[in-house]
Design an enzyme around this catalytic site. Structure first.
Site, PDB file in Angstrom:
ATOM      1  N   ASN A 171      -8.490  -3.623   4.429  1.00 48.49           N
ATOM      2  CA  ASN A 171      -7.562  -4.597   4.499  1.00 48.49           C
ATOM      3  C   ASN A 171      -7.775  -5.576   5.466  1.00 48.49           C
ATOM      4  O   ASN A 171      -7.441  -5.352   6.754  1.00 48.49           O
ATOM      5  CB  ASN A 171      -5.938  -3.859   4.264  1.00 48.49           C
ATOM      6  CG  ASN A 171      -4.767  -5.188   4.232  1.00 48.49           C
ATOM      7  OD1 ASN A 171      -4.859  -5.956   4.924  1.00 48.49           O
ATOM      8  ND2 ASN A 171      -4.022  -4.704   3.183  1.00 48.49           N
ATOM      9  N   ASP A 213      -0.853   5.515   7.266  1.00 46.34           N
ATOM     10  CA  ASP A 213      -0.234   5.823   6.160  1.00 46.34           C
ATOM     11  C   ASP A 213       1.034   5.225   6.354  1.00 46.34           C
ATOM     12  O   ASP A 213       1.922   5.551   7.130  1.00 46.34           O
ATOM     13  CB  ASP A 213      -0.310   7.286   5.420  1.00 46.34           C
ATOM     14  CG  ASP A 213       0.067   7.561   4.163  1.00 46.34           C
ATOM     15  OD1 ASP A 213      -0.551   6.831   3.372  1.00 46.34           O
ATOM     16  OD2 ASP A 213       1.106   8.260   3.768  1.00 46.34           O
ATOM     17  N   SER A 214       1.691   4.438   5.116  1.00 46.63           N
ATOM     18  CA  SER A 214       2.941   3.794   5.508  1.00 46.63           C
ATOM     19  C   SER A 214       3.949   3.881   3.985  1.00 46.63           C
ATOM     20  O   SER A 214       3.173   4.140   3.009  1.00 46.63           O
ATOM     21  CB  SER A 214       2.749   2.436   6.019  1.00 46.63           C
ATOM     22  OG  SER A 214       1.977   1.588   5.061  1.00 46.63           O
ATOM     23  N   PHE A 218       4.546  -8.517   1.990  1.00 42.61           N
ATOM     24  CA  PHE A 218       4.087  -7.957   0.704  1.00 42.61           C
ATOM     25  C   PHE A 218       4.916  -6.809   0.419  1.00 42.61           C
ATOM     26  O   PHE A 218       5.821  -6.520   1.112  1.00 42.61           O
ATOM     27  CB  PHE A 218       2.498  -7.359   0.954  1.00 42.61           C
ATOM     28  CG  PHE A 218       2.343  -6.189   1.802  1.00 42.61           C
ATOM     29  CD1 PHE A 218       2.460  -6.375   3.416  1.00 42.61           C
ATOM     30  CD2 PHE A 218       2.280  -5.014   1.392  1.00 42.61           C
ATOM     31  CE1 PHE A 218       2.406  -5.366   4.186  1.00 42.61           C
ATOM     32  CE2 PHE A 218       2.494  -4.088   2.050  1.00 42.61           C
ATOM     33  CZ  PHE A 218       2.456  -4.105   3.585  1.00 42.61           C
ATOM     34  N   GLY A 219       4.535  -6.231  -0.572  1.00 42.74           N
ATOM     35  CA  GLY A 219       5.251  -4.861  -1.184  1.00 42.74           C
ATOM     36  C   GLY A 219       6.893  -5.237  -1.029  1.00 42.74           C
ATOM     37  O   GLY A 219       7.437  -5.844  -1.746  1.00 42.74           O
ATOM     38  N   TYR A 220       7.220  -4.000  -0.410  1.00 39.03           N
ATOM     39  CA  TYR A 220       8.877  -4.060  -0.252  1.00 39.03           C
ATOM     40  C   TYR A 220       9.542  -4.906   0.389  1.00 39.03           C
ATOM     41  O   TYR A 220      11.047  -4.968   0.739  1.00 39.03           O
ATOM     42  CB  TYR A 220       9.360  -2.428   0.000  1.00 39.03           C
ATOM     43  CG  TYR A 220       8.828  -1.734  -1.380  1.00 39.03           C
ATOM     44  CD1 TYR A 220       9.363  -1.452  -2.548  1.00 39.03           C
ATOM     45  CD2 TYR A 220       7.733  -0.551  -1.051  1.00 39.03           C
ATOM     46  CE1 TYR A 220       8.821  -0.715  -3.444  1.00 39.03           C
ATOM     47  CE2 TYR A 220       7.367   0.199  -1.851  1.00 39.03           C
ATOM     48  CZ  TYR A 220       7.852   0.031  -3.074  1.00 39.03           C
ATOM     49  OH  TYR A 220       7.302   0.950  -4.088  1.00 39.03           O
ATOM     50  N   ASP A 221       8.774  -5.789   1.156  1.00 38.93           N
ATOM     51  CA  ASP A 221       9.257  -6.583   2.434  1.00 38.93           C
ATOM     52  C   ASP A 221      10.391  -7.544   1.671  1.00 38.93           C
ATOM     53  O   ASP A 221      11.508  -7.698   2.460  1.00 38.93           O
ATOM     54  CB  ASP A 221       8.448  -7.702   2.918  1.00 38.93           C
ATOM     55  CG  ASP A 221       7.414  -7.024   3.795  1.00 38.93           C
ATOM     56  OD1 ASP A 221       8.095  -6.106   4.648  1.00 38.93           O
ATOM     57  OD2 ASP A 221       6.162  -7.387   3.901  1.00 38.93           O
ATOM     58  N   LYS A 278       7.048 -10.471  12.393  1.00 41.74           N
ATOM     59  CA  LYS A 278       6.861  -8.798  11.658  1.00 41.74           C
ATOM     60  C   LYS A 278       6.200  -8.176  12.693  1.00 41.74           C
ATOM     61  O   LYS A 278       6.758  -6.860  12.768  1.00 41.74           O
ATOM     62  CB  LYS A 278       6.466  -9.034  10.485  1.00 41.74           C
ATOM     63  CG  LYS A 278       6.820  -7.588   9.750  1.00 41.74           C
ATOM     64  CD  LYS A 278       6.223  -7.648   8.233  1.00 41.74           C
ATOM     65  CE  LYS A 278       5.884  -6.486   7.804  1.00 41.74           C
ATOM     66  NZ  LYS A 278       5.354  -6.324   6.324  1.00 41.74           N
ATOM     67  N   HIS A 284       6.876  -1.159  11.704  1.00 39.24           N
ATOM     68  CA  HIS A 284       6.668   0.402  11.760  1.00 39.24           C
ATOM     69  C   HIS A 284       5.144   0.310  12.223  1.00 39.24           C
ATOM     70  O   HIS A 284       4.770   1.125  13.092  1.00 39.24           O
ATOM     71  CB  HIS A 284       6.953   0.862  10.457  1.00 39.24           C
ATOM     72  CG  HIS A 284       6.245  -0.072   9.224  1.00 39.24           C
ATOM     73  ND1 HIS A 284       6.553  -1.371   9.019  1.00 39.24           N
ATOM     74  CD2 HIS A 284       5.706   0.497   7.864  1.00 39.24           C
ATOM     75  CE1 HIS A 284       5.650  -1.745   7.785  1.00 39.24           C
ATOM     76  NE2 HIS A 284       5.707  -0.537   7.372  1.00 39.24           N
TER      77      HIS A 284
HETATM   78  P1  IMP Z   1      -0.577   2.121   2.656  1.00 42.40           P
HETATM   79  O1  IMP Z   1       0.055   2.748   3.908  1.00 42.40           O
HETATM   80  O2  IMP Z   1      -1.743   1.119   2.681  1.00 42.40           O
HETATM   81  O3  IMP Z   1      -0.923   3.271   1.635  1.00 42.40           O
HETATM   82  O4  IMP Z   1       0.652   1.333   1.511  1.00 42.40           O
HETATM   83  C1  IMP Z   1       1.817   2.220   1.375  1.00 42.40           C
HETATM   84  C2  IMP Z   1       2.598   1.315   0.517  1.00 42.40           C
HETATM   85  O5  IMP Z   1       3.986   1.257   1.355  1.00 42.40           O
HETATM   86  C3  IMP Z   1       2.462  -0.362   0.387  1.00 42.40           C
HETATM   87  O6  IMP Z   1       1.783  -0.297  -0.898  1.00 42.40           O
HETATM   88  C4  IMP Z   1       3.704  -0.616   0.115  1.00 42.40           C
HETATM   89  O7  IMP Z   1       4.335  -0.480  -1.218  1.00 42.40           O
HETATM   90  C5  IMP Z   1       4.610  -0.064   0.940  1.00 42.40           C
HETATM   91  N1  IMP Z   1       4.442  -0.512   2.617  1.00 42.40           N
HETATM   92  C6  IMP Z   1       3.851  -0.098   3.699  1.00 42.40           C
HETATM   93  N2  IMP Z   1       4.270  -1.154   4.623  1.00 42.40           N
HETATM   94  C7  IMP Z   1       4.975  -2.251   4.145  1.00 42.40           C
HETATM   95  C8  IMP Z   1       5.373  -3.214   4.641  1.00 42.40           C
HETATM   96  O8  IMP Z   1       5.194  -3.612   5.880  1.00 42.40           O
HETATM   97  N3  IMP Z   1       6.113  -4.146   3.889  1.00 42.40           N
HETATM   98  C9  IMP Z   1       6.326  -3.683   2.457  1.00 42.40           C
HETATM   99  N4  IMP Z   1       5.969  -2.612   2.022  1.00 42.40           N
HETATM  100  C10 IMP Z   1       5.264  -1.921   2.668  1.00 42.40           C
END
Ligand code: IMP
Length: 204
Positions: A10, A75-76, A158-161, A181, A186
């Site tokens: 990424n 991992d997040s 992105f995602g849940y932002d 941000k 996190h």
């Molecule tokens: P990964 O850590 O790349 O596997 O991501 C885990 C998932 O957590 C992502 O696909 C999002 O759904 C969510 N996520 C993690 N960090 C963020 C963020 O900063 N903003 C929004 N969604 C997040």
């Protein structure tokens, strides 16, 4: 020169990592830039375990190729308190990997509304694991606290932002610039903690 390989393909994550680690003077590359392919099963039961699984898989490949480097992975995800921490470590897989975030976000708002929780507290969590050339490893956790918004807002991030509302700023993380941000996120917090560990380990 010490080298950091981050277990990601990424570009946005790499930009953030480079910005935070820059003043250590290390070379930072992604596993993709190193020509390493790795997609281990994330079968851990915590963010920390999954970050370790991802970092160890790339560390083993790098070591087998004779590359001496610090290998990191993250991992997040999002934890919503009234939903017992869901979607948590399943954040990327919630309702299915290919389901658009507009659908996932609408669903989480609905479930939070239905829970009747007046506080709607939630946090983004990020674990960063690092494997060092001496064979040891460390893992840290960064968080940012917020609440589940009543309606999505913002078109950055992105995602849940769009549903992660920061009460003291009066906006969601999707309303912030990347720079704003990263300063509170996190992932930024976990990377800054890992940087402290590197400073203690290699520069004291
Ligand atoms: P990964 O850590 O790349 O596997 O991501 C885990 C998932 O957590 C992502 O696909 C999002 O759904 C969510 N996520 C993690 N960090 C963020 C963020 O900063 N903003 C929004 N969604 C997040």
């Amino acid at each position: 020169m010490m080298k950091i390989i981050f277990a990601t393909g990424n570009k946005d994550k790499m930009a953030e990592i480079r910005e935070i680690m820059e003043d250590l003077g290390y070379e930072c590359s992604s596993m993709k830039e190193e020509g390493i392919e790795s997609d281990p099963e994330e079968n851990g039961t915590s963010f920390e375990e999954n970050a370790v699984i991802k970092a160890q898989a790339v560390y083993d490949i790098a070591k087998a190729r004779g590359i001496e480097a610090i290998v990191m992975a993250d991992d997040s995800g999002l934890e919503i308190d009234c939903l017992n921490g869901e979607p948590g470590i399943y954040s990327a897989r919630y309702l299915g990997r290919d389901v658009p975030y507009s659908v996932k976000n609408a669903d989480l708002i609905k479930r939070t509304d239905e829970s009747g929780d007046p506080d709607r507290t939630a946090r983004f969590v990020c674990a960063v694991a690092a494997f060092f050339p001496d064979g040891t490893h460390e893992v840290v956790r960064g968080t940012v606290e917020g609440v589940v918004a009543h309606t999505p807002s913002g078109n950055r991030g992105f995602g849940y932002d769009p549903i992660f509302f920061l009460p003291d700023r009066g906006c969601t993380t999707a309303d912030l610039t990347n720079e704003e941000k990263n300063a509170i996120s996190h992932r930024g917090n976990a990377l800054r903690m890992m940087k402290e560990i590197l400073v203690k380990k290699y520069h004291s």
